[in-house]
Design a protein around this motif. Sequence first.
Motif, short mmCIF file in Angstrom:
data_model
loop_
_atom_site.label_atom_id
_atom_site.label_comp_id
_atom_site.label_asym_id
_atom_site.label_seq_id
_atom_site.Cartn_x
_atom_site.Cartn_y
_atom_site.Cartn_z
N ILE A 174 120.33 31.54 5.76
CA ILE A 174 119.82 30.47 4.93
C ILE A 174 118.63 31.92 4.20
N TYR A 175 118.28 33.14 4.22
CA TYR A 175 118.00 34.14 3.62
C TYR A 175 119.00 34.52 1.63
N ASN A 176 120.32 34.39 2.48
CA ASN A 176 121.06 34.95 1.46
C ASN A 176 121.37 33.79 0.03
N TYR A 177 121.30 33.04 1.13
CA TYR A 177 121.10 31.54 -0.30
C TYR A 177 120.52 31.47 -1.14
N TYR A 178 119.06 32.19 -0.66
CA TYR A 178 117.70 32.30 -1.73
C TYR A 178 118.39 33.28 -2.77
N ILE A 179 118.95 34.56 -2.30
CA ILE A 179 118.65 35.78 -3.21
C ILE A 179 119.92 35.79 -4.01
N LEU A 180 120.88 35.22 -3.47
CA LEU A 180 121.80 34.93 -4.80
C LEU A 180 121.19 33.14 -5.79
N ASN A 181 120.76 32.22 -5.66
CA ASN A 181 120.27 31.11 -6.02
C ASN A 181 119.15 31.02 -6.33
N SER A 182 118.26 31.93 -6.09
CA SER A 182 116.41 31.48 -6.85
C SER A 182 116.20 32.64 -6.93
N CYS A 183 115.05 33.02 -7.55
CA CYS A 183 113.77 33.40 -7.45
C CYS A 183 112.63 33.65 -6.60
N VAL A 184 112.65 33.24 -4.92
CA VAL A 184 111.44 33.38 -4.60
C VAL A 184 111.70 34.30 -4.10
N THR A 185 113.06 35.50 -3.94
CA THR A 185 113.05 36.31 -3.22
C THR A 185 113.36 37.72 -4.50
N GLU A 212 114.50 39.68 -3.99
CA GLU A 212 115.64 40.83 -3.70
C GLU A 212 117.96 40.26 -4.67
N GLU A 213 118.17 41.22 -4.64
CA GLU A 213 118.95 40.43 -5.31
C GLU A 213 119.73 41.28 -4.33
N ILE A 214 120.26 41.41 -3.45
CA ILE A 214 121.93 41.85 -3.11
C ILE A 214 121.99 41.42 -1.20
N PRO A 215 122.62 40.51 -1.00
CA PRO A 215 122.47 39.31 0.49
C PRO A 215 122.28 40.83 1.39
N VAL A 216 122.20 40.31 2.17
CA VAL A 216 121.67 40.88 2.96
C VAL A 216 122.69 41.21 4.66
N SER A 217 122.83 41.92 5.33
CA SER A 217 123.74 41.44 6.36
C SER A 217 123.36 40.88 7.36
N ASN A 218 124.25 40.65 8.53
CA ASN A 218 123.53 40.50 9.69
C ASN A 218 122.76 41.14 10.38
N GLU A 219 123.51 42.71 10.17
CA GLU A 219 122.61 43.84 11.53
C GLU A 219 121.55 44.13 10.56
N GLU A 220 121.20 44.45 8.64
CA GLU A 220 119.59 44.12 8.43
C GLU A 220 118.68 43.97 8.55
N MET A 221 119.21 42.26 9.61
CA MET A 221 118.56 40.73 8.98
C MET A 221 117.82 41.39 10.42
N GLY A 222 118.91 41.66 11.41
CA GLY A 222 118.54 41.93 13.00
C GLY A 222 117.93 42.80 13.27
N TYR A 254 111.00 30.13 5.06
CA TYR A 254 112.58 29.79 4.46
C TYR A 254 113.31 28.93 5.24
N LEU A 255 113.85 27.87 4.24
CA LEU A 255 114.34 26.58 4.80
C LEU A 255 115.55 26.61 4.79
N LYS A 256 116.49 25.85 5.39
CA LYS A 256 118.27 25.99 4.39
C LYS A 256 117.62 25.19 2.73
N LYS A 257 118.15 24.59 2.35
CA LYS A 257 118.01 23.59 1.44
C LYS A 257 118.12 22.83 1.87
N GLU A 258 119.23 22.17 2.18
CA GLU A 258 119.30 20.15 3.04
C GLU A 258 118.09 20.28 3.75
#
Length: 165
Positions: A16-27, A29-39, A84-88
């Motif tokens: 969910i978060y990586n969608y916003y990193i890659l497609n918006s300015c709401v965050t 951050e510019e580099i997607p986070v890994s599952n481990e980092e999110m954990g 944060y929400l899924k786009k849909e």
Amino acid sequence: MIRTVKLEDAQEIAEIYNYYILNSCVTFEEIPVSNEEMGERIQAAHSKFPWLVYEKGKEIIGYAYASVWKPRSAYKYTIESTVYLKKEARKKGIGSLLYKELLMQIRDLGFHAVIGGISLPNEASVALHEKFGFEKIAQFKEVGYKFKKWIDVGYWELLINKNSI
């Protein structure tokens, strides 16, 4: 259904978060986070502050959490909120449900002020915060640079003891 986050939710939350990193300015951050980092982020924040997910069936479609506003000790009763929400899943009331529960938990934990930082423009986020009684208290011009453009950030504040949720 709203429930407390589990470490096993890290992959879906990262997606969910990586969608916003890659497609918006709401965050910013510019580099997607890994599952481990999110954990790791979940573990670090959830031990002290509320972190919630909205689950439909077995799918996480949104999340909200609170985090440290500033690390200095005198800020200990102030917290930052995020959703944060899924786009849909946007514009279906899920963000409001998550935020309402998050704010109730923040209040019950004895915090006094809640800060929402919003990159601008962002009508949906502004409307969500103002729906819950947040007031705009500041705007910093061109403090972020992403996708080859300068971005303003506004700050909204809710004094939780003065407002009912």
